[in-house]
Design a protein around this motif. Structure first.
Motif, PDB file in Angstrom:
ATOM      1  N   LEU A   1       0.853  -1.235   0.063  1.00  0.00           N
ATOM      2  CA  LEU A   1       0.026  -0.026   0.049  1.00  0.00           C
ATOM      3  C   LEU A   1       1.035   1.128   0.066  1.00  0.00           C
ATOM      4  N   HIS A   2       2.124   1.193   0.809  1.00  0.00           N
ATOM      5  CA  HIS A   2       2.836   2.428   0.962  1.00  0.00           C
ATOM      6  C   HIS A   2       3.884   2.308  -0.237  1.00  0.00           C
ATOM      7  N   PRO A   3       4.144   3.388  -1.082  1.00  0.00           N
ATOM      8  CA  PRO A   3       4.990   3.490  -2.089  1.00  0.00           C
ATOM      9  C   PRO A   3       6.394   3.276  -1.746  1.00  0.00           C
TER      10      PRO A   3
ATOM     11  N   ALA B   1       0.579   4.319   6.858  1.00  0.00           N
ATOM     12  CA  ALA B   1       0.348   5.988   6.991  1.00  0.00           C
ATOM     13  C   ALA B   1       0.986   6.451   5.673  1.00  0.00           C
ATOM     14  N   CYS B   2      -0.082   6.761   5.037  1.00  0.00           N
ATOM     15  CA  CYS B   2       0.194   7.601   3.497  1.00  0.00           C
ATOM     16  C   CYS B   2      -1.184   8.032   3.013  1.00  0.00           C
ATOM     17  N   HIS B   3      -0.879   9.257   2.554  1.00  0.00           N
ATOM     18  CA  HIS B   3      -1.884  10.093   2.133  1.00  0.00           C
ATOM     19  C   HIS B   3      -3.002   9.380   0.982  1.00  0.00           C
ATOM     20  N   LEU B   4      -2.102   8.574   0.328  1.00  0.00           N
ATOM     21  CA  LEU B   4      -3.062   8.021  -0.621  1.00  0.00           C
ATOM     22  C   LEU B   4      -3.823   7.203  -0.190  1.00  0.00           C
ATOM     23  N   HIS B   5      -3.822   6.747   1.177  1.00  0.00           N
ATOM     24  CA  HIS B   5      -4.790   5.720   1.939  1.00  0.00           C
ATOM     25  C   HIS B   5      -5.440   6.549   3.244  1.00  0.00           C
TER      26      HIS B   5
HETATM   27 FE1  SF4 Z   1       4.127   9.238  -1.057  1.00  0.00          FE
HETATM   28 FE2  SF4 Z   1       2.500  11.300   0.039  1.00  0.00          FE
HETATM   29 FE3  SF4 Z   1       2.122   8.529   0.504  1.00  0.00          FE
HETATM   30 FE4  SF4 Z   1       4.180   9.920   1.501  1.00  0.00          FE
HETATM   31  S1  SF4 Z   1       2.029  10.465   1.837  1.00  0.00           S
HETATM   32  S2  SF4 Z   1       4.299   7.955   0.574  1.00  0.00           S
HETATM   33  S3  SF4 Z   1       4.761  11.146  -0.116  1.00  0.00           S
HETATM   34  S4  SF4 Z   1       2.017   9.466  -1.488  1.00  0.00           S
END
Ligand code: SF4
Ligand code: MG
Length: 334
Positions: free
Chosen positions: A247-249, A316-320
């Motif tokens: 899930l996390h980049p 912990a990621c804004h994508l999710h």
């Molecule tokens: Fe990438 Fe933003 Fe997710 Fe951080 S919060 S991993 S910068 S998409």
């Protein structure tokens, strides 16, 4: 059932001197709000690049590093409250195995003595039976009893790691913190040492906290894993789910950078784009944003909240983040 180990909100800040003749004091957040649990008989992985805080987390479990905040509970007991005597007992039940066993073996004493001394100190052997118990411990890791009479330099890297494991096992621990136990070894030897650890885990019902920079190695050895980046856990869950559908980049990048270890081929580990920022001056917002191919404007300003994704997974990621999940319009029925 109560977990064997509970780590809750663990933080560690080091104060370091910087600038002209160390005139400035800077804070280094080695760990921030790290939480995970390890159940009896489980191997739990902590994965991340060097400098992500995984070794500090491992050491904090044994109180080799005193946490700045948060809790470590072993069988429900807060280890911060353990007195010296109790701490000594805990350091028998919880053993640590390091990346370079050579560094932790005194070159001037025989393997037999290196194993016997802690056994006598902790009372798991007596003068009368220590030799036999050392031989047993060596045999359990596939080394002959005669290894006792030899010195560390007489062994190969893989054999020394077996000795490191034998020394930990000799104290009959319940939990082993293994900090990059196979990273210094050739790929073919890595597989052998991993198989040995798996076998011991099954036979003894041991639990492991397995620390590695290599998600592929963790996948072979662990059921669940926490991915750390600059002192924080950024994703956690069952290792297959993280591997198949990260899930996390950052987890995605780690997966691409870590080939599944093949005992026959020596694979060069690919490098993740960009350098890890310093924990002394981590980037604002999400610490991964300068390297993240999916970064959005808000990633620069706000650290993403931890989100429970169900099935034992979290990220912990804004994508999710919750706001990102737009409720689906009710389907038109009839
Ligand atoms: Fe990438 Fe933003 Fe997710 Fe951080 S919060 S991993 S910068 S998409
Ligand atoms: Mg380390």
């Amino acid at each position: 059932m109560m977990p064997l180990l509970q780590v809750k909100g663990l933080s560690k800040t080091f104060y370091v001197r910087q600038g002209f003749m160390g005139s400035q004091k800077a804070e280094l957040h080695a760990l921030r709000d790290v939480s995970f649990e390890v159940t009896e008989g489980e191997s739990f992985g902590i994965v991340g690049e060097s400098g992500c805080g995984k070794s500090t987390a491992g050491r904090a479990i044994l109180r080799l590093v005193e946490p700045s905040a948060g809790e470590v509970r072993y069988q429900g007991e807060d280890i911060a409250k353990a007195d010296r005597r109790r701490l000594r007992e805990l350091r028998r039940e919880i053993q640590i195995v390091f990346q370079d066993p050579y560094a932790s073996l005194n070159p001037r004493i025989t393997i037999g003595r290196a194993l016997a001394e802690p056994m006598l100190l902790h009372g798991v052997a007596t003068r009368a039976d220590v030799k036999e118990k050392v031989a047993q411990a060596l045999m359990e890791v596939g080394l002959p009893a005669q290894a006792m009479q030899k010195y560390p330099h007489e062994f190969s890297g893989g054999q020394r790691q077996r000795i490191g494991i034998a020394r930990a096992l000799a104290l009959a621990p319940r939990l082993i913190v293994a900090d990059e136990p196979v990273s210094a070894l050739d790929v073919s030897i890595q597989a052998q040492v991993l198989l040995l650890m798996e076998d011991l885990q099954r036979r003894r019902g041991l639990s492991f906290v397995f620390i590695s920079h290599d998600l592929g190695v963790v996948r072979h050895f662990c059921r669940r894993v926490a991915v750390m980046y600059l002192g924080r856990v950024v994703e956690q869950g069952p290792v297959d789910a993280l591997f198949d559908e990260p899930l996390h980049p950052y987890t995605k990048a780690l997966r691409q950078a870590s080939p599944v270890p093949d005992p026959k081929t020596k694979i060069t580990v690919a490098k993740i784009e960009g350098d890890v920022a310093s924990a002394l001056s981590p980037p604002s917002g999400c610490h991964f944003h300068p390297r993240c191919p999916q970064a959005m404007p808000e990633c620069r300003t706000r650290y993403p909240e931890w989100r429970d994704m169900g099935g034992g997974r979290g990220v912990a990621c804004h994508l999710h983040s919750v706001e990102k999940i737009v409720p689906r319009k009710a389907e038109h029925v009839g």
